[in-house]
Structure formats: C-alpha cells, structure tokens
Motif scaffolding. Structure first.
Motif, PDB file in Angstrom:
ATOM      1  N   ILE A 181      15.441  -3.157   3.091  1.00 37.46           N
ATOM      2  CA  ILE A 181      15.045  -1.663   3.307  1.00 37.46           C
ATOM      3  C   ILE A 181      13.885  -1.256   2.352  1.00 37.46           C
ATOM      4  O   ILE A 181      14.276  -0.974   1.221  1.00 37.46           O
ATOM      5  N   ASP A 182      12.761  -1.681   2.705  1.00 35.44           N
ATOM      6  CA  ASP A 182      11.384  -1.508   1.790  1.00 35.44           C
ATOM      7  C   ASP A 182      10.622  -0.858   2.601  1.00 35.44           C
ATOM      8  O   ASP A 182       9.861  -1.179   3.326  1.00 35.44           O
ATOM      9  N   THR A 183       9.958   0.407   1.958  1.00 35.45           N
ATOM     10  CA  THR A 183       9.129   1.345   2.545  1.00 35.45           C
ATOM     11  C   THR A 183       7.877   1.059   2.070  1.00 35.45           C
ATOM     12  O   THR A 183       6.862   1.438   2.744  1.00 35.45           O
ATOM     13  N   PHE A 207      -1.946   4.481  -0.574  1.00 34.08           N
ATOM     14  CA  PHE A 207      -1.944   4.704   0.765  1.00 34.08           C
ATOM     15  C   PHE A 207      -0.227   5.123   0.913  1.00 34.08           C
ATOM     16  O   PHE A 207       0.114   6.184   1.491  1.00 34.08           O
ATOM     17  N   ASN A 208       0.540   4.277   0.352  1.00 29.75           N
ATOM     18  CA  ASN A 208       1.936   4.608   0.453  1.00 29.75           C
ATOM     19  C   ASN A 208       2.284   5.849  -0.154  1.00 29.75           C
ATOM     20  O   ASN A 208       3.153   6.687   0.328  1.00 29.75           O
ATOM     21  N   ARG A 209       1.693   6.153  -1.441  1.00 29.11           N
ATOM     22  CA  ARG A 209       1.959   7.531  -2.204  1.00 29.11           C
ATOM     23  C   ARG A 209       1.364   8.618  -1.083  1.00 29.11           C
ATOM     24  O   ARG A 209       2.088   9.591  -1.046  1.00 29.11           O
ATOM     25  N   TYR A 210       0.466   8.469  -0.601  1.00 30.23           N
ATOM     26  CA  TYR A 210      -0.273   9.531   0.298  1.00 30.23           C
ATOM     27  C   TYR A 210       0.993   9.726   1.357  1.00 30.23           C
ATOM     28  O   TYR A 210       1.040  10.966   2.052  1.00 30.23           O
ATOM     29  N   SER A 211       1.651   8.853   1.985  1.00 34.19           N
ATOM     30  CA  SER A 211       2.542   8.951   2.973  1.00 34.19           C
ATOM     31  C   SER A 211       3.829   9.208   2.469  1.00 34.19           C
ATOM     32  O   SER A 211       4.486   9.228   3.437  1.00 34.19           O
ATOM     33  N   GLY A 212       4.092   9.472   1.329  1.00 34.39           N
ATOM     34  CA  GLY A 212       5.396   9.983   0.728  1.00 34.39           C
ATOM     35  C   GLY A 212       6.197   8.787   0.084  1.00 34.39           C
ATOM     36  O   GLY A 212       7.398   9.355  -0.078  1.00 34.39           O
ATOM     37  N   VAL A 213       5.741   7.833  -0.010  1.00 33.97           N
ATOM     38  CA  VAL A 213       6.663   6.529  -0.831  1.00 33.97           C
ATOM     39  C   VAL A 213       6.423   6.952  -2.231  1.00 33.97           C
ATOM     40  O   VAL A 213       5.339   6.539  -2.789  1.00 33.97           O
ATOM     41  N   ASP A 214       7.263   6.766  -2.817  1.00 30.82           N
ATOM     42  CA  ASP A 214       7.418   6.919  -4.394  1.00 30.82           C
ATOM     43  C   ASP A 214       7.362   5.549  -5.289  1.00 30.82           C
ATOM     44  O   ASP A 214       8.297   5.030  -5.488  1.00 30.82           O
ATOM     45  N   ALA A 232       1.503  -7.661 -12.088  1.00 31.67           N
ATOM     46  CA  ALA A 232       2.021  -6.495 -11.785  1.00 31.67           C
ATOM     47  C   ALA A 232       3.137  -6.356 -10.723  1.00 31.67           C
ATOM     48  O   ALA A 232       3.089  -7.266 -10.045  1.00 31.67           O
ATOM     49  N   GLY A 233       3.984  -5.473 -10.887  1.00 33.54           N
ATOM     50  CA  GLY A 233       4.992  -5.306  -9.733  1.00 33.54           C
ATOM     51  C   GLY A 233       4.824  -3.880  -9.113  1.00 33.54           C
ATOM     52  O   GLY A 233       4.508  -3.011  -9.908  1.00 33.54           O
ATOM     53  N   PHE A 234       4.968  -3.869  -7.761  1.00 34.81           N
ATOM     54  CA  PHE A 234       5.076  -2.406  -7.212  1.00 34.81           C
ATOM     55  C   PHE A 234       6.416  -2.346  -6.806  1.00 34.81           C
ATOM     56  O   PHE A 234       7.067  -2.871  -5.795  1.00 34.81           O
ATOM     57  N   TYR A 235       7.114  -0.996  -7.443  1.00 36.93           N
ATOM     58  CA  TYR A 235       8.463  -0.879  -7.507  1.00 36.93           C
ATOM     59  C   TYR A 235       8.658   0.597  -6.851  1.00 36.93           C
ATOM     60  O   TYR A 235       8.095   1.525  -7.010  1.00 36.93           O
TER      61      TYR A 235
END
Length: 361
Positions: free
Chosen positions: A7-9, A66-73, A96-99
C-alpha cells in the motif's frame, strides 16, 4: 492469490491513480474495519522509494512535489536515514529516499474477507465456485446491445441490468464472447522469499529500488524480494486456462537469474541466507500500463474492472468507488479524470495477440 499487499500512495504522476491509492488506504485502514469489525491486516510500516542515480533523483523529486500537492505526506531522506529505518539495505550508492511513513502493507486474505462481510451486510449474495459462461444482451430500442443477464455453465440464467467483468486475466476471454474489447494480457510475476533469519523486524518499511527492479519487505521472519523485470514475459497469449486459479508457473531461472543477482546486491544478506521459495504466478497487464475501468463501448451497462497491472490491492478500493458512482449515476464521476483508465479507450488492434505479447514483454 499471490498479491504482495503493498500500500504505497507515492510513485504516480496521475491524479487519478493517486486519489485511488489514497482512498484504498483509507478503506483498508479505517472504513472497512469500522463498518465490518474485521481487520484488513493493514500495517503502516512505511514505504521508501530509492533514487540511486541523478535521473531518478530528479524524477522522484517531481513525483514527490506532485504527490504533496495531492495530499501525500512524502519526505526526502538521506541514504543514512534509509539504513536507519531498514538496516539490511545497502545504501552506499543511494542519493535519496522518498519516504511515506503512513504507507505500508495490507493482508490480501483479510481484506477479501472484510470486503465479503461488508457486501453481505448490504444484501449482496456471493456465490462461490460458480463460473460465468456468458453475458446475455438484447437490442430493444437501440442499435447497441444492452445487458440483461448472465448465463452459468449449468444453463441457468440470472437476470441483471448491469454486469461488471472483474474476471482478472480471464476478462479478455469473457469479453470476447460479446464482442467487448478488453486487451489485457497475463505475464509472469516473481517474488523470492528467504528463510527466516535473526534480526528481522516486521516493522521495517517497504523499500523499493526501481533501478534494480525490486521491492523488499519483511515476510515470515525473513524477507520478500518482489521482482519487476525490464523485459517481462507474457504467458498464454492465446488463451488463459479456465481452471488455473491458485496455480503456479514454473520459474524461468535462466531469465530471472540476472534480476535476482541485482536485487540481492541491494540486500546483501540475501546472498548468504537460504531461499525458501522463488514463486512465479501470472499477473494481468494492459498495453499502456493503466487499468481498464468503466462502461464498454460495445455493450450498454457492461462494465469492466480488469488489467490492474499488479497493483490491484493498492488501487482496487478506489476503482470500486469510481465504478460504483459510474453505475449509480449512469455516467463517469465528475471528480475523477477517467480518461486514462476508460475501458472504451482501446481500439480493436490492441487486442492482436502479437501486439499484446510484445507490449507486455
């Protein structure tokens, strides 16, 4: 029957896919347990996408924005921070890692049982071990046929004014019986499970490295390495066997050997720990990598939810919501852009056997 349950947004530049992922996570973590009293086995252990070269770093930063704009933290973390969260991962080359801390995994079996209980609570009758042999139609008051029921192998018919083809890798074959175009194609999908070893923490996050075609997560006291090859292998292009449910494909060790070697370099301990199983099972993919959802162009009230490209657990809840609104209102939802997933988007030539085999490969 062999879903990994991730389950990864994070990871999509599509507002449609991102919204479906977010709703599915909410469904498993909150909505279904509250409505049914049954857990979906959701574990918010976190998800990390690795960037190990400059191109991927730039790309994932765009995805993250884009994900932050879409509400993903989602937050960007260093290689050292990745290793702090999952100490078995080799991070010397990680830029880098995106967590996403609230992402994680669900239990596919528990989720299925919760869906079934929730459906029954609303009056749904579930018939197990019964196949559908066809969809019946009529042409009353129109040129385009309209659904009026289904037939069973026994010859019995069940009247229905709406039918949803959720037959997975069999969806294409069922659709063809009514001239409905559903160009999904099964392909081999692999994962390796190691023997249990000391020190594995079930709360370690899922770590994905697309440069090595692998995701890693704890499983049964060991690790699971899920593989997605750069060049896949289509399976049974002419016809999917009707009785193959819960089956397994013989693993192609020669083809998968190089992928396993690269995957194990990301998790070096797997080079010395025993392998419990290398599983190969079919997954259903589409020519453009997007699911096939919605009402078909060929038959009115014939809907499809198939070709989920190995993220059915992840997007299934959102797709179900889109379909439910579509069927209820008689038109696509206005709050979701269905252009890229619309079942009517494919021309007939996309169902050519060679095209399907080459495209999935």
């Amino acid at each position: 029957w062999h879903a990994g349950g991730l389950i990864d947004t994070f990871d999509s530049l599509s507002s449609t896919s991102t919204s479906m992922r977010k709703y599915t996570k909410e469904l498993y973590s909150t909505i279904l347990p509250e409505e049914t009293g049954m857990s979906c086995g959701f574990m918010p252990i976190g998800f990390i996408e690795l960037a190990c070269d400059e191109d991927r770093l730039e790309y994932y930063r765009r995805v993250a924005a884009f994900n932050r704009y879409s509400g993903v933290d989602v937050v960007e973390i260093s290689g050292e921070e990745v290793r702090e969260r999952c100490p078995v991962v080799e991070t010397s080359d990680v830029l880098a890692g995106f967590y996403v801390a609230s992402d994680g995994r669900a239990n596919p079996t528990d989720s299925t049982m919760a869906f079934a209980k929730g459906a029954r609570q609303y009056g749904v009758q579930i018939m197990e071990n019964v196949s559908v042999s066809g969809v019946t139609t009529s042409r009353e008051n129109g040129v385009i046929p309209r659904v009026n029921g289904i037939t069973l192998p026994s010859g019995d018919e069940i009247a229905a004014n709406v039918v949803v083809n959720c037959a997975g890798m069999w969806a294409r074959q069922l659709g063809e019986r009514n001239g409905v175009n559903i160009p999904n194609q099964a392909a081999e999908h692999y994962y390796l499970i190691t023997e249990p070893f000391s020190g594995v923490d079930p709360s370690w996050p899922i770590v994905e490295d697309s440069s090595r075609c692998v995701y890693v997560r704890p499983e049964g006291g060991g690790l699971m390495l899920g593989l997605f090859e750069l060049m896949g292998a289509s399976w049974n292009v002419e016809e999917i066997p009707e009785g193959f449910s819960f089956g397994e494909i013989n693993a192609d060790f020669d083809r998968m050997g190089p992928y396993l070697e690269e995957a194990m370099k990301r998790v070096p301990i797997t080079e010395t720990v025993g392998a419990k199983t290398l599983f190969c099972g079919p997954e259903s993919f589409t020519p453009d990598g997007n699911p096939i959802v919605g009402e078909t162009a060929e038959v009115r009230n014939y809907y499809v939810a198939a070709g989920l490209n190995s993220i059915g657990i992840l997007t299934g809840g959102g797709i179900g919501k889109v379909l439910a609104q579509w069927i209820r209102d008689g038109r696509p939802p206005t709050d979701v852009d269905i252009t890229a997933i619309d079942a009517a988007r494919f021309s007939k030539d996309k169902n050519n056997r060679k095209y399907r085999a080459d495209r999935v490969g």
